[in-house]
Scaffold this motif. Structure first.
Motif, PDB file in Angstrom:
ATOM      1  N   SER A  55       0.047   1.759  22.886  1.00 57.10           N
ATOM      2  CA  SER A  55       0.019   2.868  23.886  1.00 57.10           C
ATOM      3  C   SER A  55      -0.770   3.766  23.302  1.00 57.10           C
ATOM      4  O   SER A  55      -1.247   4.609  24.109  1.00 57.10           O
ATOM      5  CB  SER A  55       1.567   3.191  24.167  1.00 57.10           C
ATOM      6  N   ASP A  56      -0.730   4.221  22.163  1.00 56.09           N
ATOM      7  CA  ASP A  56      -1.942   5.259  21.710  1.00 56.09           C
ATOM      8  C   ASP A  56      -3.043   4.877  21.884  1.00 56.09           C
ATOM      9  O   ASP A  56      -4.065   5.669  21.961  1.00 56.09           O
ATOM     10  CB  ASP A  56      -1.433   5.367  20.125  1.00 56.09           C
ATOM     11  N   ASP A  59      -4.169   5.479  25.478  1.00 58.33           N
ATOM     12  CA  ASP A  59      -4.047   6.946  25.500  1.00 58.33           C
ATOM     13  C   ASP A  59      -5.280   7.640  25.015  1.00 58.33           C
ATOM     14  O   ASP A  59      -6.117   8.064  25.652  1.00 58.33           O
ATOM     15  CB  ASP A  59      -2.947   7.596  24.928  1.00 58.33           C
ATOM     16  N   LYS A  98       6.731  16.147  22.223  1.00 61.07           N
ATOM     17  CA  LYS A  98       7.829  15.456  22.356  1.00 61.07           C
ATOM     18  C   LYS A  98       9.215  16.435  21.834  1.00 61.07           C
ATOM     19  O   LYS A  98       9.150  16.966  21.044  1.00 61.07           O
ATOM     20  CB  LYS A  98       8.092  14.070  21.178  1.00 61.07           C
ATOM     21  N   THR A 114      10.720   8.293  26.635  1.00 57.52           N
ATOM     22  CA  THR A 114      10.221   9.395  26.002  1.00 57.52           C
ATOM     23  C   THR A 114      10.426  10.895  26.599  1.00 57.52           C
ATOM     24  O   THR A 114      10.065  10.899  27.745  1.00 57.52           O
ATOM     25  CB  THR A 114       8.676   9.248  25.777  1.00 57.52           C
ATOM     26  N   PHE A 116       9.805  14.736  26.675  1.00 58.19           N
ATOM     27  CA  PHE A 116       8.929  15.802  26.171  1.00 58.19           C
ATOM     28  C   PHE A 116       8.961  16.978  27.157  1.00 58.19           C
ATOM     29  O   PHE A 116       9.345  17.189  28.032  1.00 58.19           O
ATOM     30  CB  PHE A 116       7.323  15.236  26.496  1.00 58.19           C
ATOM     31  N   THR A 143      -1.932   7.845  31.961  1.00 55.04           N
ATOM     32  CA  THR A 143      -2.388   6.751  31.219  1.00 55.04           C
ATOM     33  C   THR A 143      -2.419   5.418  32.047  1.00 55.04           C
ATOM     34  O   THR A 143      -3.581   5.146  32.572  1.00 55.04           O
ATOM     35  CB  THR A 143      -1.506   6.462  30.023  1.00 55.04           C
ATOM     36  N   LYS A 180       8.297   4.879  28.199  1.00 55.26           N
ATOM     37  CA  LYS A 180       7.215   4.535  27.109  1.00 55.26           C
ATOM     38  C   LYS A 180       6.260   3.584  27.482  1.00 55.26           C
ATOM     39  O   LYS A 180       5.035   3.546  26.982  1.00 55.26           O
ATOM     40  CB  LYS A 180       8.256   3.797  25.908  1.00 55.26           C
ATOM     41  N   LYS A 184       1.543   7.983  26.701  1.00 55.36           N
ATOM     42  CA  LYS A 184       2.039   9.330  26.286  1.00 55.36           C
ATOM     43  C   LYS A 184       1.015  10.377  26.787  1.00 55.36           C
ATOM     44  O   LYS A 184       0.990  11.631  26.601  1.00 55.36           O
ATOM     45  CB  LYS A 184       1.660   9.494  24.842  1.00 55.36           C
ATOM     46  N   GLN A 185       0.067  10.135  27.692  1.00 53.32           N
ATOM     47  CA  GLN A 185      -0.841  11.177  28.530  1.00 53.32           C
ATOM     48  C   GLN A 185      -0.242  11.552  29.684  1.00 53.32           C
ATOM     49  O   GLN A 185       0.233  10.915  30.457  1.00 53.32           O
ATOM     50  CB  GLN A 185      -1.977  10.135  28.703  1.00 53.32           C
ATOM     51  N   ILE A 214      -2.010  14.855  25.582  1.00 51.58           N
ATOM     52  CA  ILE A 214      -1.023  13.666  25.136  1.00 51.58           C
ATOM     53  C   ILE A 214       0.110  14.300  24.346  1.00 51.58           C
ATOM     54  O   ILE A 214       0.046  15.158  23.681  1.00 51.58           O
ATOM     55  CB  ILE A 214      -1.888  12.867  23.998  1.00 51.58           C
ATOM     56  N   ILE A 215       1.241  13.689  24.398  1.00 48.51           N
ATOM     57  CA  ILE A 215       2.589  14.005  24.124  1.00 48.51           C
ATOM     58  C   ILE A 215       2.431  13.809  22.477  1.00 48.51           C
ATOM     59  O   ILE A 215       2.244  12.913  21.960  1.00 48.51           O
ATOM     60  CB  ILE A 215       3.663  13.207  24.568  1.00 48.51           C
TER      61      ILE A 215
END
Length: 216
Positions: A55-56, A59, A98, A114, A116, A143, A180, A184-185, A214-215
């Motif tokens: 996921s990262d 992102d 987060k 998640t 945030f 994302t 999730k 995270k974007q 991004i978170i």
């Protein structure tokens, strides 16, 4: 002669289209300092030996990641940038983080989501008190898309409501969850609904400012 006339017409049309586009601008961007942008644009390791999670990687390494670029429209902003409306009302998104602290009665995310918090400041540079209830905001996944859900978290939060005096600034928050699987974007959009703004068609028809980040 005909060719020259055609070129003049094309040039005049281009000037007209440019003027129409610029007349619909709501305001202008005040970008974060070069130092902040340089730090924000540090390239992640996207190679085969990358230690980023899937996921990262999506992102931070995909073509849609939120790295600062030159010549972006004023409404396309990153975390730390400020949007200044024509009447000197200003909005700055300072963080997307987060959530790690909860009160007894706060909403907590399920295992597949998640939670945030988006934090921003509003500065009233006008000559009159500003009704903060005339500002609307929204957060969405940026994302692979994704819908966010608003949640109630009292700890460390501050709802945007009431009136902001001329020359004053206020810090406000909004809390959400996102799946999730959607990464995270986040893209966070601010819009105005006050009468003075809505009566100005040149601004009302323009694009609302939005911040991508991004978170953390």
């Amino acid at each position: 002669m005909h060719g020259r006339t055609t070129l003049i017409c094309i040039a005049a049309l281009a000037i007209t289209l440019t003027a129409c586009a610029s007349s619909h601008e709501q305001g202008s961007a005040e970008r974060a300092t070069p130092t902040a942008n340089k730090a924000a644009s540090k390239s992640p390791n996207c190679g085969p030996d990358s230690t980023l999670s899937q996921s990262d990687w999506i992102d931070q390494c995909s073509s849609g990641s939120a790295a600062p670029t030159a010549n972006k429209p004023d409404t396309e902003l990153v975390i730390g940038d400020t949007f200044a409306y024509k009447d000197d009302l200003k909005v700055k998104v300072t963080s997307i983080n987060k959530i790690s602290r909860y009160g007894e009665y706060d909403d907590k995310p399920s295992a597949n989501k998640t939670a945030f918090r988006v934090v921003w400041t509003v500065t009233n540079g006008t000559t009159k008190p500003y009704d903060l209830d005339d500002l609307g905001y929204d957060a969405k996944g940026a994302t692979t898309g994704g819908v966010t859900d608003s949640i109630y978290v009292e700890v460390d939060s501050k709802q945007m409501t009431g009136r902001l005096a001329p020359g004053s600034s206020g810090r406000f928050t909004s809390e959400y969850t996102i799946a999730k699987s959607d990464g995270k974007q986040i893209v966070f959009t601010m819009s105005r609904t006050d009468d003075a703004f809505l009566q100005d068609d040149s601004a009302y028809l323009g694009e609302d400012p939005h911040w991508t980040g991004i978170i953390k």
